[in-house]
Design a protein around this motif. Structure first.
Motif, PDB file in Angstrom:
ATOM      1  N   ILE A   1       0.871  -1.176   0.000  1.00  0.00           N
ATOM      2  CA  ILE A   1       0.000   0.000   0.000  1.00  0.00           C
ATOM      3  C   ILE A   1       0.903   1.219   0.000  1.00  0.00           C
ATOM      4  O   ILE A   1       1.843   1.306   0.798  1.00  0.00           O
ATOM      5  N   VAL A   2       0.649   2.160  -0.891  1.00  0.00           N
ATOM      6  CA  VAL A   2       1.428   3.395  -0.931  1.00  0.00           C
ATOM      7  C   VAL A   2       0.596   4.502  -0.284  1.00  0.00           C
ATOM      8  O   VAL A   2      -0.577   4.686  -0.622  1.00  0.00           O
ATOM      9  N   ILE A   3       1.214   5.217   0.638  1.00  0.00           N
ATOM     10  CA  ILE A   3       0.533   6.330   1.303  1.00  0.00           C
ATOM     11  C   ILE A   3       1.338   7.600   1.066  1.00  0.00           C
ATOM     12  O   ILE A   3       2.524   7.672   1.385  1.00  0.00           O
ATOM     13  N   CYS A   4       0.683   8.592   0.451  1.00  0.00           N
ATOM     14  CA  CYS A   4       1.374   9.834   0.126  1.00  0.00           C
ATOM     15  C   CYS A   4       0.636  11.026   0.739  1.00  0.00           C
ATOM     16  O   CYS A   4      -0.566  10.966   1.003  1.00  0.00           O
TER      17      CYS A   4
ATOM     18  N   GLU B   1      -3.049   3.000 -12.150  1.00  0.00           N
ATOM     19  CA  GLU B   1      -4.157   2.130 -12.557  1.00  0.00           C
ATOM     20  C   GLU B   1      -4.854   1.468 -11.370  1.00  0.00           C
ATOM     21  O   GLU B   1      -5.787   0.695 -11.544  1.00  0.00           O
ATOM     22  N   LYS B   2      -4.413   1.784 -10.156  1.00  0.00           N
ATOM     23  CA  LYS B   2      -4.945   1.157  -8.941  1.00  0.00           C
ATOM     24  C   LYS B   2      -5.939   2.091  -8.243  1.00  0.00           C
ATOM     25  O   LYS B   2      -5.934   3.302  -8.475  1.00  0.00           O
ATOM     26  N   PRO B   3      -6.778   1.548  -7.355  1.00  0.00           N
ATOM     27  CA  PRO B   3      -7.721   2.398  -6.620  1.00  0.00           C
ATOM     28  C   PRO B   3      -6.996   3.432  -5.762  1.00  0.00           C
ATOM     29  O   PRO B   3      -5.934   3.152  -5.199  1.00  0.00           O
ATOM     30  N   VAL B   4      -7.579   4.620  -5.663  1.00  0.00           N
ATOM     31  CA  VAL B   4      -7.026   5.696  -4.842  1.00  0.00           C
ATOM     32  C   VAL B   4      -8.035   6.038  -3.744  1.00  0.00           C
ATOM     33  O   VAL B   4      -9.211   6.279  -4.026  1.00  0.00           O
ATOM     34  N   ILE B   5      -7.564   6.018  -2.520  1.00  0.00           N
ATOM     35  CA  ILE B   5      -8.394   6.405  -1.376  1.00  0.00           C
ATOM     36  C   ILE B   5      -7.961   7.800  -0.956  1.00  0.00           C
ATOM     37  O   ILE B   5      -6.819   8.012  -0.541  1.00  0.00           O
ATOM     38  N   ALA B   6      -8.863   8.754  -1.086  1.00  0.00           N
ATOM     39  CA  ALA B   6      -8.549  10.146  -0.793  1.00  0.00           C
ATOM     40  C   ALA B   6      -8.928  10.476   0.642  1.00  0.00           C
ATOM     41  O   ALA B   6     -10.031  10.161   1.094  1.00  0.00           O
TER      42      ALA B   6
ATOM     43  N   GLY C   1      -9.823   5.094   8.746  1.00  0.00           N
ATOM     44  CA  GLY C   1     -10.737   4.567   7.728  1.00  0.00           C
ATOM     45  C   GLY C   1     -10.017   4.236   6.438  1.00  0.00           C
ATOM     46  O   GLY C   1     -10.282   3.209   5.800  1.00  0.00           O
ATOM     47  N   ALA C   2      -9.089   5.097   6.044  1.00  0.00           N
ATOM     48  CA  ALA C   2      -8.312   4.853   4.824  1.00  0.00           C
ATOM     49  C   ALA C   2      -7.381   3.658   4.996  1.00  0.00           C
ATOM     50  O   ALA C   2      -7.209   2.849   4.081  1.00  0.00           O
ATOM     51  N   GLY C   3      -6.767   3.551   6.176  1.00  0.00           N
ATOM     52  CA  GLY C   3      -5.889   2.412   6.437  1.00  0.00           C
ATOM     53  C   GLY C   3      -6.639   1.098   6.412  1.00  0.00           C
ATOM     54  O   GLY C   3      -6.128   0.084   5.922  1.00  0.00           O
ATOM     55  N   TYR C   4      -7.872   1.108   6.888  1.00  0.00           N
ATOM     56  CA  TYR C   4      -8.678  -0.107   6.929  1.00  0.00           C
ATOM     57  C   TYR C   4      -9.089  -0.543   5.525  1.00  0.00           C
ATOM     58  O   TYR C   4      -8.885  -1.701   5.134  1.00  0.00           O
ATOM     59  N   ILE C   5      -9.671   0.376   4.756  1.00  0.00           N
ATOM     60  CA  ILE C   5     -10.152  -0.020   3.423  1.00  0.00           C
ATOM     61  C   ILE C   5      -8.989  -0.350   2.485  1.00  0.00           C
ATOM     62  O   ILE C   5      -9.095  -1.251   1.639  1.00  0.00           O
ATOM     63  N   SER C   6      -7.855   0.323   2.663  1.00  0.00           N
ATOM     64  CA  SER C   6      -6.687  -0.032   1.846  1.00  0.00           C
ATOM     65  C   SER C   6      -6.195  -1.433   2.200  1.00  0.00           C
ATOM     66  O   SER C   6      -5.720  -2.174   1.335  1.00  0.00           O
TER      67      SER C   6
ATOM     68  N   LYS D   1       3.891   0.866  -7.319  1.00  0.00           N
ATOM     69  CA  LYS D   1       4.089  -0.435  -6.689  1.00  0.00           C
ATOM     70  C   LYS D   1       2.874  -0.881  -5.893  1.00  0.00           C
ATOM     71  O   LYS D   1       2.666  -2.059  -5.659  1.00  0.00           O
ATOM     72  N   GLY D   2       2.071   0.063  -5.458  1.00  0.00           N
ATOM     73  CA  GLY D   2       0.989  -0.253  -4.546  1.00  0.00           C
ATOM     74  C   GLY D   2      -0.185  -0.955  -5.209  1.00  0.00           C
ATOM     75  O   GLY D   2      -0.499  -0.700  -6.370  1.00  0.00           O
ATOM     76  N   ASN D   3      -0.833  -1.845  -4.461  1.00  0.00           N
ATOM     77  CA  ASN D   3      -2.103  -2.413  -4.906  1.00  0.00           C
ATOM     78  C   ASN D   3      -3.224  -1.396  -4.759  1.00  0.00           C
ATOM     79  O   ASN D   3      -4.299  -1.560  -5.336  1.00  0.00           O
ATOM     80  N   CYS D   4      -2.967  -0.359  -3.979  1.00  0.00           N
ATOM     81  CA  CYS D   4      -3.824   0.816  -3.912  1.00  0.00           C
ATOM     82  C   CYS D   4      -2.982   1.956  -3.344  1.00  0.00           C
ATOM     83  O   CYS D   4      -1.893   1.740  -2.817  1.00  0.00           O
ATOM     84  N   VAL D   5      -3.496   3.175  -3.489  1.00  0.00           N
ATOM     85  CA  VAL D   5      -2.781   4.359  -3.017  1.00  0.00           C
ATOM     86  C   VAL D   5      -3.704   5.167  -2.116  1.00  0.00           C
ATOM     87  O   VAL D   5      -4.878   5.393  -2.449  1.00  0.00           O
ATOM     88  N   VAL D   6      -3.173   5.599  -0.978  1.00  0.00           N
ATOM     89  CA  VAL D   6      -3.890   6.504  -0.089  1.00  0.00           C
ATOM     90  C   VAL D   6      -3.284   7.894  -0.266  1.00  0.00           C
ATOM     91  O   VAL D   6      -2.078   8.073  -0.070  1.00  0.00           O
ATOM     92  N   ALA D   7      -4.107   8.866  -0.685  1.00  0.00           N
ATOM     93  CA  ALA D   7      -3.636  10.233  -0.916  1.00  0.00           C
ATOM     94  C   ALA D   7      -4.212  11.140   0.165  1.00  0.00           C
ATOM     95  O   ALA D   7      -5.431  11.333   0.244  1.00  0.00           O
TER      96      ALA D   7
END
Length: 249
Positions: free
Chosen positions: A117-120, A190-195, A233-238, A167-173
């Protein structure tokens, strides 16, 4: 509660039937009167119950931590204060407190973290919320890559880290001010982004409302939005997304 472990311990003789019965009596929850601890949640959802520490009385918080720790040998809480840390430390000396994210936890040090998981963040002021997300995801067994201070005011900082971002299977922005980071990221991967909108910003930010509205109204595809400052919440859904990606692969 790991029911498979309990049953296996009975099978190989490491636990008596009576002790197993006593543990299983706590399913689906343990009633403390003021709280009902959901020991069944890990079986139902794959992740154990997490404690929201803010506004809890000292007595209630300490008892909840003690019970969950005894049950799982791990415990995780969000929005904890220094005072609450000192209270819990009296009964769980090895408890760990992170002053940036306000996470109060004890976890298995041999835990294997899988996937990515990538968190930016837009800026360094967003890091407390991002760390709440990152440490939540790590506690739930995910590998996390951090990309901090890569906001749109200097978008070259983000673009120079595209290998990590992808690299992430999803990204938290995570971003405050106008919250544009999520749209930029979603347009690049191309992966889901959680804002995650944060309350960081000047007066017209309205405590995170401007970032929230920007993220909800994004024209980029593949964005979901959690509440203002809701790193947990973002950490959980990611974690859920990453787990599905691992199972698929």
């Amino acid at each position: 509660m790991d029911v498979n472990k309990i049953l296996n311990d009975v099978k190989i003789g490491n636990m008596s039937i009576e002790d197993a019965e006593e543990q299983l009596k706590k399913l689906p929850y343990e009633d403390l009167g003021y709280a009902k601890l959901d020991h069944h949640r890990k079986i139902r959802q794959g992740f154990a119950e997490v404690i929201f520490c803010q506004s809890k009385t000292d007595e209630h918080l300490v008892q909840i931590y003690e019970d969950l720790y005894k049950q799982d040998r791990e415990v995780f809480g969000t929005r904890a204060s220094e005072h609450q840390y000192e209270c819990v430390k009296n009964i769980i000396p090895e408890i760990q407190y992170d002053r940036v994210s306000r996470i109060l936890k004890y976890e298995n040090k041999e835990k294997v973290r899988k996937g990515c998981i990538v968190i930016c963040t837009g800026g360094t002021a967003d890091i407390p919320v991002a760390e709440e997300a990152a440490q939540t995801a790590e506690f739930f067994g995910n590998h996390v890559e951090r990309l901090y201070d890569v906001g749109v005011a200097g978008v070259h900082r983000l673009l120079s880290n595209m290998d990590t971002l992808r690299k992430g299977n999803c990204v938290v922005a995570v971003a405050g001010m106008e919250g544009a980071l999520a749209s930029v990221v979603a347009g690049l991967v191309e992966k889901p982004v959680i804002a995650v909108p944060t309350s960081v910003g000047y007066g017209a930010n309205f405590g995170g409302m401007s970032a929230l509205l920007t993220m909800i109204n994004s024209c980029a595809n593949g964005i979901s939005v959690v509440n203002i400052d809701n790193g947990y919440g973002a950490g959980y859904i990611s974690s859920q997304i990453n787990r599905l990606a691992i199972q698929t692969n």
